[in-house]
Structure formats: C-alpha cells, structure tokens
Design a protein around this motif. Structure first.
Motif, short mmCIF file in Angstrom:
data_model
loop_
_atom_site.label_atom_id
_atom_site.label_comp_id
_atom_site.label_asym_id
_atom_site.label_seq_id
_atom_site.Cartn_x
_atom_site.Cartn_y
_atom_site.Cartn_z
N UNK A 65 17.08 41.76 67.63
CA UNK A 65 18.03 42.13 68.67
C UNK A 65 19.40 42.44 68.07
N UNK A 66 20.15 41.39 67.73
CA UNK A 66 21.51 41.57 67.24
C UNK A 66 21.57 42.42 65.98
N UNK A 67 20.72 42.13 65.02
CA UNK A 67 20.80 42.87 63.75
C UNK A 67 20.43 44.35 63.88
N UNK A 68 19.76 44.72 64.96
CA UNK A 68 19.42 46.13 65.18
C UNK A 68 20.26 46.74 66.30
N UNK A 69 21.24 46.00 66.78
CA UNK A 69 22.08 46.47 67.89
C UNK A 69 23.21 47.36 67.37
N UNK A 70 23.83 48.13 68.24
CA UNK A 70 24.99 48.94 67.85
C UNK A 70 26.21 48.08 67.49
#
Length: 98
Positions: A65-70
């Motif tokens: 989630x976070x690591x692949x978020x904008x």
C-alpha cells in the motif's frame, strides 16, 4: 495489528533537520489505508539514533500500500537523505500478552 520497526541512524549533526523533516512527512503516512499509529523515539544513550514504530492493519498495508502509493516518493525524498546506513525494516506480529 502488526508493527513495522526500523532503527534509524541519522547522519551526525543532522538530528534537528531530521526531526523537522519527519514532522513534515508524518501526514503522508498517517493518511494511508491500514495505518494505525506511529512513534519515533530518540535513543537515550546514542546520539542521532531513532526507533521508528508504525502500526499497520497488516504487512501489505505498508509493503503493497504505502510503499507503492503516490505519497511514498515524497516520504523518501524528505527522509532517506538523513540515513547512514539505510535502515532495515522488520515486521512484528501481535503481542504475546493479551
């Protein structure tokens, strides 16, 4: 809940700037789906060292989630320049105490 843990070694003399950057970066992580809590604690007996503890619903909330978020590139730009060496992240499961 799982806990993401990282020991952050900040480059000597840059703790003040790191704390300011962490304060600016905090809203980027607190807005993420699955985020539960964050603590950043300075070491008592080691200057320029911090313990990062982040509570997530599950590992995937952080990793996928976070690591692949904008928002993650901004988090990285604000904070990663301070680390030497780059920290290793470890995930911990539920407490053994109820």
């Amino acid at each position: 809940m799982i806990i993401e843990q990282a020991l952050l070694q900040v480059k000597p003399g840059q703790s003040g700037q790191f704390v300011e950057a962490m304060q600016r970066a905090r809203p980027l992580i607190t807005a993420q789906p699955g985020f539960q809590s964050i603590e950043v604690r300075p070491a008592v007996d080691a200057s320029d060292q911090y313990l990062l503890l982040v509570g997530w619903d599950c590992v995937e909330s952080h990793r996928d989630g976070f690591r692949k978020s904008p928002d993650y590139p901004r988090w990285r730009a604000l904070l990663h320049e301070f680390y030497d060496p780059m920290p290793t992240v470890t995930y911990f499961g539920p407490s053994i105490f109820s």
